[in-house]
Design an enzyme around this catalytic site. Structure first.
Site, PDB file in Angstrom:
ATOM      1  N   ASP A 117       0.851  -1.184   0.000  1.00 59.68           N
ATOM      2  CA  ASP A 117       0.000   0.000   0.000  1.00 59.68           C
ATOM      3  C   ASP A 117       0.883   1.229   0.000  1.00 59.68           C
ATOM      4  O   ASP A 117       1.973   1.221   0.584  1.00 59.68           O
ATOM      5  CB  ASP A 117      -0.911   0.020   1.233  1.00 59.68           C
ATOM      6  CG  ASP A 117      -1.998  -1.050   1.191  1.00 59.68           C
ATOM      7  OD1 ASP A 117      -2.431  -1.421   0.080  1.00 59.68           O
ATOM      8  OD2 ASP A 117      -2.422  -1.509   2.265  1.00 59.68           O
ATOM      9  N   ASP A 132      -7.035  -1.754  -4.580  1.00 64.62           N
ATOM     10  CA  ASP A 132      -8.140  -1.495  -3.647  1.00 64.62           C
ATOM     11  C   ASP A 132      -9.189  -0.598  -4.284  1.00 64.62           C
ATOM     12  O   ASP A 132     -10.396  -0.813  -4.128  1.00 64.62           O
ATOM     13  CB  ASP A 132      -7.619  -0.842  -2.366  1.00 64.62           C
ATOM     14  CG  ASP A 132      -6.657  -1.723  -1.590  1.00 64.62           C
ATOM     15  OD1 ASP A 132      -6.710  -2.963  -1.755  1.00 64.62           O
ATOM     16  OD2 ASP A 132      -5.849  -1.175  -0.821  1.00 64.62           O
TER      17      ASP A 132
END
EC number: 3.4.23.36
Length: 170
Positions: A117, A132
């Site tokens: 991330d 995501d």
């Protein structure tokens, strides 16, 4: 390959490819935990290795998360191949975005045992990646596609009933 599902496959490839490119960029450019200005007023870049799912839930359960991700991938492909969705572009795009996102995070879990991330909204406590967002926006577009399909099916059923009534009257 069914040429009518091209939009589905192109959407999935787009999200997966963009996710991989941006994650490689993040790992080569950012130091773990360092915050770098990104899009002013919106995002900053911050590399984080998420060992779990959203918000770190199920951390340390890599095999479980791989299984869930793989089931999501197979379910999306099965749903598109099994159903008659080739004329519903909204549903194809939505499910394609979801597939690309699921594949992006599955790739990370299989090869790295965590998800990469790096997008950190300013003022928020969560960090995410392109995969995501593909899953999230794919869900929204998929729901729009399902709603339109339902509306079109109702309209077609009404036409069929009215044409049957006219036939009976004659």
């Amino acid at each position: 390959m069914n040429k009518n599902l091209m939009v589905f496959w192109l959407s999935a490839c787009f999200v997966f490819g963009l996710d991989r490119v941006t994650k490689v960029w993040a790992e080569r450019t950012l130091a773990l935990g360092e915050k770098v200005p990104g899009i002013e007023g919106w995002y900053e870049w911050s590399l984080y290795y998420n060992p779990g799912a959203a918000g770190g839930i199920f951390s340390g359960h890599v095999e479980f998360l791989i299984t869930v991700s793989a089931l999501a991938v197979f379910s999306l492909v099965w749903f598109m191949k099994k159903g008659e969705h080739d004329s519903n572009a909204w549903l194809q795009i939505g499910l394609g975005l979801m597939l690309g996102g699921a594949l992006g995070n599955l790739f990370d879990r299989v090869f790295y045992h965590h998800v990469i991330d790096f997008i950190n909204p300013i003022g928020e406590s969560y960090i995410f990646n392109i995969a995501d967002k593909g899953i999230r926006w794919g869900l929204y577009l998929g729901l729009v596609g399902l709603w339109l399909s339902r509306r079109n099916l109702k309209r077609a059923a009404k036409k069929q009933v009215s044409s049957s009534e006219r036939t009976l009257e004659q």
